[in-house]
Scaffold this motif. Sequence first.
Motif, short mmCIF file in Angstrom:
data_model
loop_
_atom_site.label_atom_id
_atom_site.label_comp_id
_atom_site.label_asym_id
_atom_site.label_seq_id
_atom_site.Cartn_x
_atom_site.Cartn_y
_atom_site.Cartn_z
N THR A 218 0.88 -1.17 0.00
CA THR A 218 0.00 0.00 0.00
C THR A 218 0.91 1.21 0.00
O THR A 218 1.81 1.31 0.84
N GLY A 219 0.69 2.11 -0.96
CA GLY A 219 1.49 3.32 -1.07
C GLY A 219 0.70 4.54 -0.65
O GLY A 219 -0.46 4.71 -1.05
N LYS A 220 1.33 5.40 0.19
CA LYS A 220 0.66 6.60 0.68
C LYS A 220 1.59 7.80 0.54
O LYS A 220 2.81 7.66 0.58
N LEU A 221 0.97 8.98 0.41
CA LEU A 221 1.71 10.23 0.43
C LEU A 221 1.95 10.64 1.87
O LEU A 221 1.38 10.06 2.80
N GLU A 222 2.76 11.68 2.07
CA GLU A 222 3.08 12.14 3.43
C GLU A 222 1.84 12.53 4.22
O GLU A 222 1.82 12.38 5.44
N ASP A 223 0.80 13.00 3.55
CA ASP A 223 -0.43 13.40 4.26
C ASP A 223 -1.36 12.22 4.54
O ASP A 223 -2.46 12.40 5.06
N GLY A 224 -0.91 11.00 4.17
CA GLY A 224 -1.71 9.81 4.43
C GLY A 224 -2.62 9.39 3.30
O GLY A 224 -3.25 8.33 3.36
N ASP B 31 -1.91 4.07 -4.22
CA ASP B 31 -1.90 2.78 -4.90
C ASP B 31 -1.88 1.66 -3.87
O ASP B 31 -1.42 1.86 -2.74
N SER B 32 -2.39 0.50 -4.26
CA SER B 32 -2.39 -0.65 -3.38
C SER B 32 -2.63 -1.91 -4.20
O SER B 32 -3.31 -1.87 -5.22
N SER B 33 -2.08 -3.01 -3.73
CA SER B 33 -2.36 -4.31 -4.36
C SER B 33 -3.54 -5.00 -3.67
O SER B 33 -3.92 -6.10 -4.06
N GLU B 34 -4.12 -4.35 -2.66
CA GLU B 34 -5.24 -4.94 -1.93
C GLU B 34 -6.36 -5.32 -2.89
O GLU B 34 -6.75 -4.54 -3.76
N SER C 153 7.38 -1.10 6.88
CA SER C 153 6.94 0.21 6.39
C SER C 153 8.19 1.01 6.08
O SER C 153 9.13 1.02 6.88
N VAL C 154 8.21 1.64 4.90
CA VAL C 154 9.36 2.43 4.48
C VAL C 154 8.87 3.75 3.89
O VAL C 154 7.78 3.83 3.34
N THR C 155 9.71 4.76 4.02
CA THR C 155 9.46 6.04 3.35
C THR C 155 10.60 6.24 2.36
O THR C 155 11.77 6.14 2.73
N ILE C 156 10.22 6.48 1.12
CA ILE C 156 11.18 6.60 0.03
C ILE C 156 11.25 8.07 -0.39
O ILE C 156 10.23 8.65 -0.77
N PRO C 157 12.45 8.68 -0.33
CA PRO C 157 12.57 10.08 -0.73
C PRO C 157 12.40 10.23 -2.24
O PRO C 157 12.58 9.27 -2.99
N LEU D 203 7.36 9.02 -0.69
CA LEU D 203 6.32 7.99 -0.75
C LEU D 203 6.51 7.00 0.39
O LEU D 203 7.62 6.53 0.63
N SER D 204 5.42 6.67 1.07
CA SER D 204 5.46 5.68 2.15
C SER D 204 4.77 4.42 1.67
O SER D 204 3.71 4.48 1.06
#
Length: 142
Positions: free
Chosen positions: A15-21, A25-28, A60-64, A132-133
């Motif tokens: 599950t991919g999220k922006l900094e604001d949550g 995108d998601s594979s769910e 959980s990772v945050t990618i710059p 991206l988180s």
Amino acid sequence: MNAAKSGDTVRIHYTGKLEDGTQFDSSEGRDPLEFSLGSGKVIPGFDNAVEGMAVGDKKSVTIPPEEAYGPRHEQLIQVVPRNRLPDGMTPTVGMDLQSQNENGQVMQFSVTAVDEESITVDGNHPLAGKALSFDVELVEIV
């Protein structure tokens, strides 16, 4: 347990999220994403996040931006006179367009503004300049 390494084909749920949550995108509800580590098929930071994981691991990772879709480039935002558009085209904000540069390379643009005289297009990836988180689960090493 084997750890995923460069060259391995892996299957992951994410599950991919922006900094604001905001989720982007998601594979769910879908099959896991399958790709070969190090092949360049996913953003570099995503490859790096999965490498070393074992089947069943979650993280959980945050990618710059530098390891995702890169920085935003203001020179990729252009104002195009409407008379340069194909006849009959009715541009709308959010519309995706393609154009060829002088070398024949196809460029992708998104329309960001429309007025009577011109349209504004942006050639940046929609996620450029954003951290991206991701929540990632390694499902399988094929």
